[in-house]
Design an enzyme around this catalytic site. Sequence first.
Site, mmCIF file in Angstrom:
data_model
loop_
_atom_site.group_PDB
_atom_site.id
_atom_site.type_symbol
_atom_site.label_atom_id
_atom_site.label_comp_id
_atom_site.label_asym_id
_atom_site.label_seq_id
_atom_site.Cartn_x
_atom_site.Cartn_y
_atom_site.Cartn_z
ATOM 1 N N HIS A 218 0.837 -1.198 0.000
ATOM 2 C CA HIS A 218 0.000 0.000 0.000
ATOM 3 C C HIS A 218 0.875 1.253 0.000
ATOM 4 O O HIS A 218 0.630 2.191 -0.765
ATOM 5 C CB HIS A 218 -0.900 -0.026 1.243
ATOM 6 C CG HIS A 218 -1.749 1.196 1.417
ATOM 7 N ND1 HIS A 218 -3.057 1.265 0.997
ATOM 8 C CD2 HIS A 218 -1.478 2.415 1.979
ATOM 9 C CE1 HIS A 218 -3.547 2.460 1.282
ATOM 10 N NE2 HIS A 218 -2.609 3.172 1.887
ATOM 11 N N GLU A 219 1.901 1.269 0.848
ATOM 12 C CA GLU A 219 2.784 2.435 0.927
ATOM 13 C C GLU A 219 3.623 2.590 -0.338
ATOM 14 O O GLU A 219 3.835 3.704 -0.823
ATOM 15 C CB GLU A 219 3.679 2.332 2.164
ATOM 16 C CG GLU A 219 2.932 2.231 3.475
ATOM 17 C CD GLU A 219 1.912 3.346 3.678
ATOM 18 O OE1 GLU A 219 2.121 4.446 3.149
ATOM 19 O OE2 GLU A 219 0.897 3.107 4.361
ATOM 20 N N HIS B 243 1.505 4.207 -2.897
ATOM 21 C CA HIS B 243 1.431 5.661 -2.693
ATOM 22 C C HIS B 243 2.595 6.355 -3.406
ATOM 23 O O HIS B 243 2.420 7.368 -4.077
ATOM 24 C CB HIS B 243 1.488 6.000 -1.199
ATOM 25 C CG HIS B 243 0.148 6.088 -0.539
ATOM 26 N ND1 HIS B 243 -0.909 6.811 -1.068
ATOM 27 C CD2 HIS B 243 -0.319 5.560 0.633
ATOM 28 C CE1 HIS B 243 -1.951 6.732 -0.253
ATOM 29 N NE2 HIS B 243 -1.621 5.960 0.775
ATOM 30 N N GLU C 241 -6.417 6.840 -1.350
ATOM 31 C CA GLU C 241 -6.356 5.638 -0.523
ATOM 32 C C GLU C 241 -6.961 4.440 -1.247
ATOM 33 O O GLU C 241 -6.420 3.337 -1.207
ATOM 34 C CB GLU C 241 -7.074 5.871 0.811
ATOM 35 C CG GLU C 241 -6.326 6.750 1.781
ATOM 36 C CD GLU C 241 -4.952 6.213 2.098
ATOM 37 O OE1 GLU C 241 -4.823 4.998 2.380
ATOM 38 O OE2 GLU C 241 -3.998 7.003 2.063
#
EC number: 3.4.24.-
Length: 290
Positions: free
Chosen positions: A143-144, A147, A225
């Site tokens: 997820h990071e 980003h 997100e």
Amino acid sequence: MKRIMLFLVTNLAVMLVLGVVLNILFSVLGINKSSISGLLVFCAVFGFGGSFISLLMSKWMAKRSYGVQVIEQPRNETEHWLVSTVARQAREAGIKMPEVGIYDSPEMNAFATGARRDDSLVAVSSGLLYSMSRDEAEAVLAHEVSHVANGDMVTLTLIQGVVNTFVMFFARIVAGVISNFFSSSNSEESSSSGGFAYMITVFVLEMIFGVLASMIVMWFSRQREFRADAGAAKLAGRDKMIAALQRLSRGAEPQMEGSMMAFGINGKRSMSELFMSHPPIEQRIAALRG
């Protein structure tokens, strides 16, 4: 106290730099400071300048504010797994290897920051590393990394800069109209009190417009997100990402503050979804399943 001092020193430095830049722009462009165009330039310099300087300093600030220990050489099996997992995901996402770090916190969280896709930092809390399974932690890391690959730090900085500019600009325009409407005398006493009233009106309007503008910024943050969750599902697997979110839903309220919160895996709850940087976890899980 360390975070407060860093905040104060950083803001003083930002104000000094932006003040110099503003004076140079007015001199070079020959803009009248009292004109509408001069006001717009003033607001744009402070609106965008503050956001971009914060972005450029984000890695430095994050390391010192959260006490992030960057892993130069893995000292144990957990650190070796962490670095190798981020390296693999970065290759798959098409970005350079981020710096990887751990910060001491009992909460389950992680964040990514950095001014560029190829010069970023991915940090995880000790609470996340030792509370989540490897599959769940892998999904959080993905997820990071997503980003970073999506350029979310720069995108949100641009949005924040635009919002800051127009909040400052319209607050001063409206305050000027109100001040002119209520001015009834040209006496020195009236002029002095009128100037004070103008400043107070600007302050109040910036607060009101700022609250309204934050809804726009938070909406964009929630969309990023969802996109980062989708990226994590591709890098680590949808089931792992859903399991990580379900684990987060059973955890305690996250304590991360400020700009880092927008790029963490988990965000604080709010009375209204309009002010949340992250969508409710139930919505994120539903989006992944859909």
